[in-house]
Design a protein around this motif. Sequence first.
Motif, mmCIF file in Angstrom:
data_model
loop_
_atom_site.group_PDB
_atom_site.id
_atom_site.type_symbol
_atom_site.label_atom_id
_atom_site.label_comp_id
_atom_site.label_asym_id
_atom_site.label_seq_id
_atom_site.Cartn_x
_atom_site.Cartn_y
_atom_site.Cartn_z
ATOM 1 N N TYR A 1 -75.935 -1.107 -81.020
ATOM 2 C CA TYR A 1 -76.755 -0.507 -79.996
ATOM 3 C C TYR A 1 -76.218 0.878 -79.658
ATOM 4 C CZ TYR A 1 -78.136 -5.360 -79.345
ATOM 5 O OH TYR A 1 -78.583 -6.634 -79.530
ATOM 6 N N THR A 2 -77.094 1.721 -79.156
ATOM 7 C CA THR A 2 -76.685 3.035 -78.661
ATOM 8 C C THR A 2 -77.242 3.217 -77.261
ATOM 9 O OG1 THR A 2 -76.687 3.979 -80.879
ATOM 10 C CG2 THR A 2 -76.756 5.524 -79.051
ATOM 11 N N PHE A 3 -76.395 3.602 -76.333
ATOM 12 C CA PHE A 3 -76.777 3.893 -74.952
ATOM 13 C C PHE A 3 -76.687 5.403 -74.768
ATOM 14 C CE2 PHE A 3 -75.125 4.805 -70.651
ATOM 15 C CZ PHE A 3 -76.162 4.311 -69.886
ATOM 16 N N LEU A 4 -77.779 6.020 -74.306
ATOM 17 C CA LEU A 4 -77.818 7.461 -74.049
ATOM 18 C C LEU A 4 -78.003 7.705 -72.570
ATOM 19 C CD1 LEU A 4 -80.315 8.667 -76.795
ATOM 20 C CD2 LEU A 4 -77.819 8.721 -76.864
ATOM 21 N N ILE A 5 -77.356 8.751 -72.056
ATOM 22 C CA ILE A 5 -77.527 9.098 -70.654
ATOM 23 C C ILE A 5 -77.407 10.614 -70.506
ATOM 24 C CG2 ILE A 5 -75.097 8.797 -70.056
ATOM 25 C CD1 ILE A 5 -76.112 7.580 -67.360
ATOM 26 N N GLY A 6 -78.198 11.176 -69.618
ATOM 27 C CA GLY A 6 -78.139 12.601 -69.304
ATOM 28 C C GLY A 6 -79.007 12.850 -68.098
ATOM 29 N N GLY A 7 -78.699 13.871 -67.337
ATOM 30 C CA GLY A 7 -79.518 14.114 -66.165
ATOM 31 C C GLY A 7 -79.209 15.410 -65.467
ATOM 32 N N ALA A 8 -80.164 15.864 -64.697
ATOM 33 C CA ALA A 8 -80.067 17.148 -64.017
ATOM 34 C C ALA A 8 -79.025 17.146 -62.912
ATOM 35 C CB ALA A 8 -81.430 17.524 -63.441
ATOM 36 N N TYR A 9 -78.818 16.033 -62.237
ATOM 37 C CA TYR A 9 -77.915 16.030 -61.093
ATOM 38 C C TYR A 9 -76.466 16.300 -61.498
ATOM 39 C CZ TYR A 9 -81.844 14.300 -58.488
ATOM 40 O OH TYR A 9 -83.054 14.193 -57.909
ATOM 41 N N GLN A 10 -76.128 16.051 -62.744
ATOM 42 C CA GLN A 10 -74.779 16.346 -63.202
ATOM 43 C C GLN A 10 -74.495 17.844 -63.203
ATOM 44 O OE1 GLN A 10 -73.203 13.590 -62.678
ATOM 45 N NE2 GLN A 10 -71.958 14.020 -64.439
ATOM 46 N N TRP A 11 -75.517 18.668 -63.164
ATOM 47 C CA TRP A 11 -75.341 20.119 -63.226
ATOM 48 C C TRP A 11 -75.233 20.734 -61.831
ATOM 49 C CZ3 TRP A 11 -74.571 21.699 -68.097
ATOM 50 C CH2 TRP A 11 -75.043 20.881 -69.107
ATOM 51 N N ASP A 12 -75.442 19.945 -60.790
ATOM 52 C CA ASP A 12 -75.458 20.463 -59.423
ATOM 53 C C ASP A 12 -74.136 20.132 -58.734
ATOM 54 O OD1 ASP A 12 -75.892 21.101 -56.761
ATOM 55 O OD2 ASP A 12 -77.948 20.352 -56.759
ATOM 56 N N PRO A 13 -73.297 21.147 -58.460
ATOM 57 C CA PRO A 13 -71.997 20.864 -57.855
ATOM 58 C C PRO A 13 -72.080 20.358 -56.413
ATOM 59 C CG PRO A 13 -72.362 23.224 -57.983
ATOM 60 C CD PRO A 13 -73.508 22.563 -58.700
ATOM 61 N N GLU A 14 -73.244 20.457 -55.784
ATOM 62 C CA GLU A 14 -73.422 20.002 -54.408
ATOM 63 C C GLU A 14 -73.680 18.504 -54.305
ATOM 64 O OE1 GLU A 14 -73.042 22.140 -51.789
ATOM 65 O OE2 GLU A 14 -72.480 23.589 -53.336
ATOM 66 N N ILE A 15 -74.000 17.870 -55.412
ATOM 67 C CA ILE A 15 -74.339 16.446 -55.413
ATOM 68 C C ILE A 15 -73.207 15.684 -56.088
ATOM 69 C CG2 ILE A 15 -75.959 14.720 -56.289
ATOM 70 C CD1 ILE A 15 -78.113 16.896 -56.185
ATOM 71 N N PRO A 16 -72.669 14.633 -55.437
ATOM 72 C CA PRO A 16 -71.600 13.847 -56.072
ATOM 73 C C PRO A 16 -72.082 13.274 -57.407
ATOM 74 C CG PRO A 16 -71.899 13.187 -53.789
ATOM 75 C CD PRO A 16 -73.028 14.125 -54.124
ATOM 76 N N PRO A 17 -71.237 13.283 -58.422
ATOM 77 C CA PRO A 17 -71.691 12.812 -59.735
ATOM 78 C C PRO A 17 -71.960 11.316 -59.730
ATOM 79 C CG PRO A 17 -69.338 13.244 -59.757
ATOM 80 C CD PRO A 17 -69.847 13.711 -58.426
ATOM 81 N N PRO A 18 -73.040 10.901 -60.364
ATOM 82 C CA PRO A 18 -73.292 9.466 -60.505
ATOM 83 C C PRO A 18 -72.302 8.855 -61.491
ATOM 84 C CG PRO A 18 -74.952 10.731 -61.664
ATOM 85 C CD PRO A 18 -74.085 11.712 -60.961
ATOM 86 N N THR A 19 -72.094 7.567 -61.353
ATOM 87 C CA THR A 19 -71.201 6.829 -62.236
ATOM 88 C C THR A 19 -72.041 5.865 -63.059
ATOM 89 O OG1 THR A 19 -69.409 6.940 -60.649
ATOM 90 C CG2 THR A 19 -69.269 5.196 -62.271
ATOM 91 N N TYR A 20 -71.658 5.658 -64.316
ATOM 92 C CA TYR A 20 -72.330 4.626 -65.093
ATOM 93 C C TYR A 20 -71.289 3.696 -65.693
ATOM 94 C CZ TYR A 20 -71.241 6.565 -69.709
ATOM 95 O OH TYR A 20 -70.595 6.999 -70.834
#
Length: 112
Positions: A1-20
């Motif tokens: 299996y392959t799990f992919l993840i990416g998102g816009a919020y990771q680029w915003d230093p004002e928003i705490p990074p999500p965890t997976y």
Amino acid sequence: YTFLIGGAYQWDPEIPPPTYSVFFDGELVRRSNSWLLDSVRFGGNCKPLCNQDDESLIEFFIYDRDSRYYEVEYEYEWDLNVTNHNSSATVSSGVVPQGPGISPLAHKIMCV
């Protein structure tokens, strides 16, 4: 299996990074809170994707969060080149389609 993840919020230093976290058969495969784009391969038959004697694995990610706001389709073109002191040669190339109904996250794996 392959799990992919990416998102816009990771680029915003004002928003705490999500965890997976990725679990497979009850076992933790990977946990991260420091990703921009990531892939995880797991499962019972994970063999090397490339010939380990003479090939290298290249992973290509693109995330276009704005693609969902446009009513027109468009594409990104890409080229992978080998360059030395005197020349450059294309090894692989392609396009990544974007637009309505198309995932903004694209991932390509190739062996060179």
